[in-house]
Design a protein around this motif. Structure first.
Motif, PDB file in Angstrom:
ATOM      1  N   ARG A 169       2.630 -42.952  -3.630  1.00 52.67           N
ATOM      2  CA  ARG A 169       3.619 -41.584  -3.755  1.00 52.67           C
ATOM      3  C   ARG A 169       2.704 -40.602  -2.847  1.00 52.67           C
ATOM      4  O   ARG A 169       3.615 -39.568  -2.390  1.00 52.67           O
ATOM      5  CB  ARG A 169       3.425 -41.254  -5.300  1.00 52.67           C
ATOM      6  N   LEU A 170       1.681 -40.529  -2.381  1.00 54.76           N
ATOM      7  CA  LEU A 170       0.940 -39.547  -1.625  1.00 54.76           C
ATOM      8  C   LEU A 170       1.287 -39.623  -0.327  1.00 54.76           C
ATOM      9  O   LEU A 170       1.554 -38.655   0.395  1.00 54.76           O
ATOM     10  CB  LEU A 170      -0.622 -39.924  -1.457  1.00 54.76           C
ATOM     11  N   ALA A 171       2.109 -40.707   0.198  1.00 57.35           N
ATOM     12  CA  ALA A 171       2.426 -40.915   1.575  1.00 57.35           C
ATOM     13  C   ALA A 171       3.473 -39.882   2.030  1.00 57.35           C
ATOM     14  O   ALA A 171       3.570 -39.473   3.274  1.00 57.35           O
ATOM     15  CB  ALA A 171       2.750 -42.613   1.782  1.00 57.35           C
ATOM     16  N   SER A 172       4.270 -39.594   1.019  1.00 60.66           N
ATOM     17  CA  SER A 172       5.416 -38.749   1.256  1.00 60.66           C
ATOM     18  C   SER A 172       4.848 -37.022   1.323  1.00 60.66           C
ATOM     19  O   SER A 172       5.871 -36.357   1.699  1.00 60.66           O
ATOM     20  CB  SER A 172       6.550 -38.895   0.316  1.00 60.66           C
ATOM     21  N   ILE A 173       3.689 -37.058   0.681  1.00 66.81           N
ATOM     22  CA  ILE A 173       3.126 -35.836   0.557  1.00 66.81           C
ATOM     23  C   ILE A 173       2.141 -35.370   1.793  1.00 66.81           C
ATOM     24  O   ILE A 173       1.835 -34.519   2.538  1.00 66.81           O
ATOM     25  CB  ILE A 173       2.826 -35.549  -0.676  1.00 66.81           C
ATOM     26  N   GLY A 174       0.951 -36.190   1.645  1.00 71.95           N
ATOM     27  CA  GLY A 174      -0.143 -36.042   2.468  1.00 71.95           C
ATOM     28  C   GLY A 174       0.026 -36.148   3.998  1.00 71.95           C
ATOM     29  O   GLY A 174       1.009 -36.670   4.457  1.00 71.95           O
ATOM     30  N   GLY A 175      -0.546 -35.608   4.857  1.00 72.01           N
ATOM     31  CA  GLY A 175      -0.549 -35.405   6.211  1.00 72.01           C
ATOM     32  C   GLY A 175       0.820 -34.828   6.492  1.00 72.01           C
ATOM     33  O   GLY A 175       1.245 -34.960   7.795  1.00 72.01           O
ATOM     34  N   GLY A 176       1.327 -33.993   5.804  1.00 67.93           N
ATOM     35  CA  GLY A 176       2.738 -33.434   6.053  1.00 67.93           C
ATOM     36  C   GLY A 176       3.595 -34.000   5.483  1.00 67.93           C
ATOM     37  O   GLY A 176       3.929 -35.422   5.522  1.00 67.93           O
ATOM     38  N   ASP A 196       7.374 -35.175   3.939  1.00 65.84           N
ATOM     39  CA  ASP A 196       8.608 -35.880   4.378  1.00 65.84           C
ATOM     40  C   ASP A 196       9.501 -34.730   5.209  1.00 65.84           C
ATOM     41  O   ASP A 196       9.939 -34.937   6.502  1.00 65.84           O
ATOM     42  CB  ASP A 196       9.655 -36.588   3.526  1.00 65.84           C
ATOM     43  N   GLU A 197       9.600 -33.763   4.239  1.00 69.01           N
ATOM     44  CA  GLU A 197      10.462 -32.594   4.964  1.00 69.01           C
ATOM     45  C   GLU A 197      10.003 -31.916   6.267  1.00 69.01           C
ATOM     46  O   GLU A 197      10.546 -31.554   7.121  1.00 69.01           O
ATOM     47  CB  GLU A 197      10.607 -31.342   3.687  1.00 69.01           C
ATOM     48  N   VAL A 198       8.511 -31.845   6.262  1.00 65.16           N
ATOM     49  CA  VAL A 198       8.009 -31.365   7.419  1.00 65.16           C
ATOM     50  C   VAL A 198       8.256 -32.283   8.493  1.00 65.16           C
ATOM     51  O   VAL A 198       8.635 -31.765   9.547  1.00 65.16           O
ATOM     52  CB  VAL A 198       6.376 -31.134   7.069  1.00 65.16           C
TER      53      VAL A 198
HETATM   54  C1  LIG Z   1      -4.904 -36.772  -2.927  1.00 64.64           C
HETATM   55  C2  LIG Z   1      -4.807 -35.635  -1.777  1.00 64.64           C
HETATM   56  C3  LIG Z   1      -5.768 -35.714  -0.583  1.00 64.64           C
HETATM   57  C4  LIG Z   1      -5.696 -34.816   0.320  1.00 64.64           C
HETATM   58  N1  LIG Z   1      -6.388 -34.970   1.473  1.00 64.64           N
HETATM   59  C5  LIG Z   1      -6.577 -34.134   2.449  1.00 64.64           C
HETATM   60  C6  LIG Z   1      -7.451 -34.080   3.470  1.00 64.64           C
HETATM   61  O1  LIG Z   1      -8.341 -34.984   3.610  1.00 64.64           O
HETATM   62  N2  LIG Z   1      -7.246 -33.217   4.491  1.00 64.64           N
HETATM   63  C7  LIG Z   1      -6.414 -32.271   4.472  1.00 64.64           C
HETATM   64  O2  LIG Z   1      -6.276 -31.358   5.232  1.00 64.64           O
HETATM   65  N3  LIG Z   1      -5.383 -32.008   3.542  1.00 64.64           N
HETATM   66  C8  LIG Z   1      -5.485 -32.960   2.596  1.00 64.64           C
HETATM   67  N4  LIG Z   1      -4.322 -33.064   1.489  1.00 64.64           N
HETATM   68  C9  LIG Z   1      -3.440 -31.916   1.402  1.00 64.64           C
HETATM   69  C10 LIG Z   1      -2.229 -32.277   1.836  1.00 64.64           C
HETATM   70  O3  LIG Z   1      -1.982 -32.429   3.575  1.00 64.64           O
HETATM   71  C11 LIG Z   1      -1.074 -31.481   1.452  1.00 64.64           C
HETATM   72  O4  LIG Z   1      -0.974 -31.538   0.109  1.00 64.64           O
HETATM   73  C12 LIG Z   1       0.573 -31.609   2.011  1.00 64.64           C
HETATM   74  O5  LIG Z   1       0.364 -31.437   3.706  1.00 64.64           O
HETATM   75  C13 LIG Z   1       1.376 -30.744   1.400  1.00 64.64           C
HETATM   76  O6  LIG Z   1       1.195 -29.649   1.596  1.00 64.64           O
HETATM   77  P1  LIG Z   1       1.072 -28.482   0.112  1.00 64.64           P
HETATM   78  O7  LIG Z   1       0.410 -29.524  -0.830  1.00 64.64           O
HETATM   79  O8  LIG Z   1       0.498 -27.288   0.428  1.00 64.64           O
HETATM   80  O9  LIG Z   1       2.563 -28.599  -0.247  1.00 64.64           O
HETATM   81  P2  LIG Z   1       3.547 -27.395   0.125  1.00 64.64           P
HETATM   82  O10 LIG Z   1       3.412 -26.862   1.782  1.00 64.64           O
HETATM   83  O11 LIG Z   1       3.334 -26.295  -0.717  1.00 64.64           O
HETATM   84  O12 LIG Z   1       4.856 -28.028   0.045  1.00 64.64           O
HETATM   85  C14 LIG Z   1       5.695 -28.562  -1.352  1.00 64.64           C
HETATM   86  C15 LIG Z   1       6.721 -29.479  -1.021  1.00 64.64           C
HETATM   87  O13 LIG Z   1       7.879 -28.508  -0.363  1.00 64.64           O
HETATM   88  C16 LIG Z   1       8.620 -29.288   0.476  1.00 64.64           C
HETATM   89  N5  LIG Z   1       8.377 -28.484   1.791  1.00 64.64           N
HETATM   90  C17 LIG Z   1       7.002 -28.130   2.547  1.00 64.64           C
HETATM   91  N6  LIG Z   1       7.430 -27.744   3.610  1.00 64.64           N
HETATM   92  C18 LIG Z   1       8.997 -27.679   3.811  1.00 64.64           C
HETATM   93  C19 LIG Z   1       9.767 -27.286   4.944  1.00 64.64           C
HETATM   94  N7  LIG Z   1       9.312 -26.811   5.901  1.00 64.64           N
HETATM   95  N8  LIG Z   1      11.051 -27.420   4.638  1.00 64.64           N
HETATM   96  C20 LIG Z   1      11.673 -28.209   3.670  1.00 64.64           C
HETATM   97  N9  LIG Z   1      10.810 -28.310   2.407  1.00 64.64           N
HETATM   98  C21 LIG Z   1       9.519 -28.353   2.470  1.00 64.64           C
HETATM   99  C22 LIG Z   1       7.816 -30.542   0.415  1.00 64.64           C
HETATM  100  O14 LIG Z   1       8.638 -31.473  -0.430  1.00 64.64           O
HETATM  101  C23 LIG Z   1       6.583 -30.337  -0.270  1.00 64.64           C
HETATM  102  O15 LIG Z   1       6.151 -31.761  -0.688  1.00 64.64           O
HETATM  103  C24 LIG Z   1      -4.272 -33.915   0.273  1.00 64.64           C
HETATM  104  C25 LIG Z   1      -3.598 -33.751  -0.637  1.00 64.64           C
HETATM  105  C26 LIG Z   1      -3.687 -34.480  -1.853  1.00 64.64           C
HETATM  106  C27 LIG Z   1      -2.648 -34.522  -2.727  1.00 64.64           C
END
Ligand SMILES: Cc1cc2nc3c(=O)[nH]c(=O)nc-3n(C[C@H](O)[C@H](O)[C@H](O)COP(=O)(O)OP(=O)(O)OC[C@H]3O[C@@H](n4cnc5c(N)ncnc54)[C@H](O)[C@@H]3O)c2cc1C
Length: 215
Positions: A187-194, A196-198
């Motif tokens: 599930r993390l693949a759709s969130i981490g590293g940017g 899906d929406e990004v």
């Molecule tokens: C287990 C885990 C490990 C991680 N490890 C690392 C790491 O090693 N290094 C690191 O740098 N980061 C790490 N991360 C952070 C991860 O990269 C961020 O959680 C991720 O990029 C999403 O950012 P956010 O959580 O701030 O969500 P937000 O930016 O608050 O976004 C929340 C949701 O809003 C939506 N959204 C966001 N932007 C847009 C847009 N432009 N348009 C429409 N919808 C949008 C998406 O659905 C998104 O999921 C980790 C996260 C987790 C959960």
């Protein structure tokens, strides 16, 4: 400028096992998956960072991060191919084993077609990822390729384990089940590293249908 005010730094946490001044380790956060990698709160308060702990040039942190994202996103797609393939294969084996009403689960055409569809999807991701890697090895800018591969990998990490888990029935809903672990970890693949929406936002900009932010 906004993208030139960040630098990458690396800070040692401990010396002789003791936390260095200003560093505080808070509690771990319990996650739904990826439990072999800890996530927790770490506080840095007035921590001294000597110049030698800086990575690369000053003010280039954001640029480096954006550059490394292309590799991280390609890695995400590539590293996921085998686990998605395994997930389908485990489920094929399970369906052939699971007996119901005089036949097996694998004898149901619905099950056959769903698994066949997933295989086609995973092989499409493989082809996309290999093509992206060829461009990368040729030294080209792979932003668009890596973005598409990461997006597709995120999507498939949701649909493949979810579809397979269904076929495991109640056993799929248990913690020990391999497919249930993929359902949680993937599930993390759709969130981490940017998220899906990004990825979609980047693609839309590269396609010229979304505005780029003003410099
Ligand atoms: C287990 C885990 C490990 C991680 N490890 C690392 C790491 O090693 N290094 C690191 O740098 N980061 C790490 N991360 C952070 C991860 O990269 C961020 O959680 C991720 O990029 C999403 O950012 P956010 O959580 O701030 O969500 P937000 O930016 O608050 O976004 C929340 C949701 O809003 C939506 N959204 C966001 N932007 C847009 C847009 N432009 N348009 C429409 N919808 C949008 C998406 O659905 C998104 O999921 C980790 C996260 C987790 C959960």
């Amino acid at each position: 400028p906004i993208h030139k005010n960040k630098s990458l730094v690396m800070v040692p946490m401990r010396e002789n096992g003791k936390l260095l001044p200003g560093i505080e380790v808070g509690k771990k956060i319990k996650k739904i998956g990826m439990n072999s990698s800890d996530t927790g709160l770490i506080y840095f308060d007035e921590v001294r960072v000597p110049q030698r702990y800086r990575i690369g040039a000053e003010g280039q942190g954001f640029i480096y991060q954006m550059q490394q994202f292309q590799e991280e996103r390609l890695w995400c797609a590539a590293s996921t191919l085998q686990s998605l393939t395994n997930c389908i294969q485990w489920t094929v084996e399970w369906a052939q084993e699971r007996k119901l009403f005089g036949s097996t689960l694998a004898d149901q055409q619905w099950v056959q077609f769903k698994l066949a569809e997933l295989k086609a999807e995973v092989e499409s991701l493989r082809a996309l990822t290999y093509q992206a890697c060829e461009h990368y090895v040729a030294g080209e800018d792979v932003t668009e390729w890596a973005t598409m591969a990461k997006l597709k990998a995120g999507r498939l990490n949701r649909t493949v384990p979810d579809t397979c888990l269904q076929f495991w029935g109640g056993m799929g809903f248990t913690w020990e089940n391999k497919v249930s672990r993929m359902y949680r970890d993937g599930r993390l693949a759709s969130i981490g590293g940017g998220a899906d929406e990004v990825m979609l936002g980047i693609l839309a900009k590269m396609m010229g249908i979304a505005k780029r932010p003003q410099k």
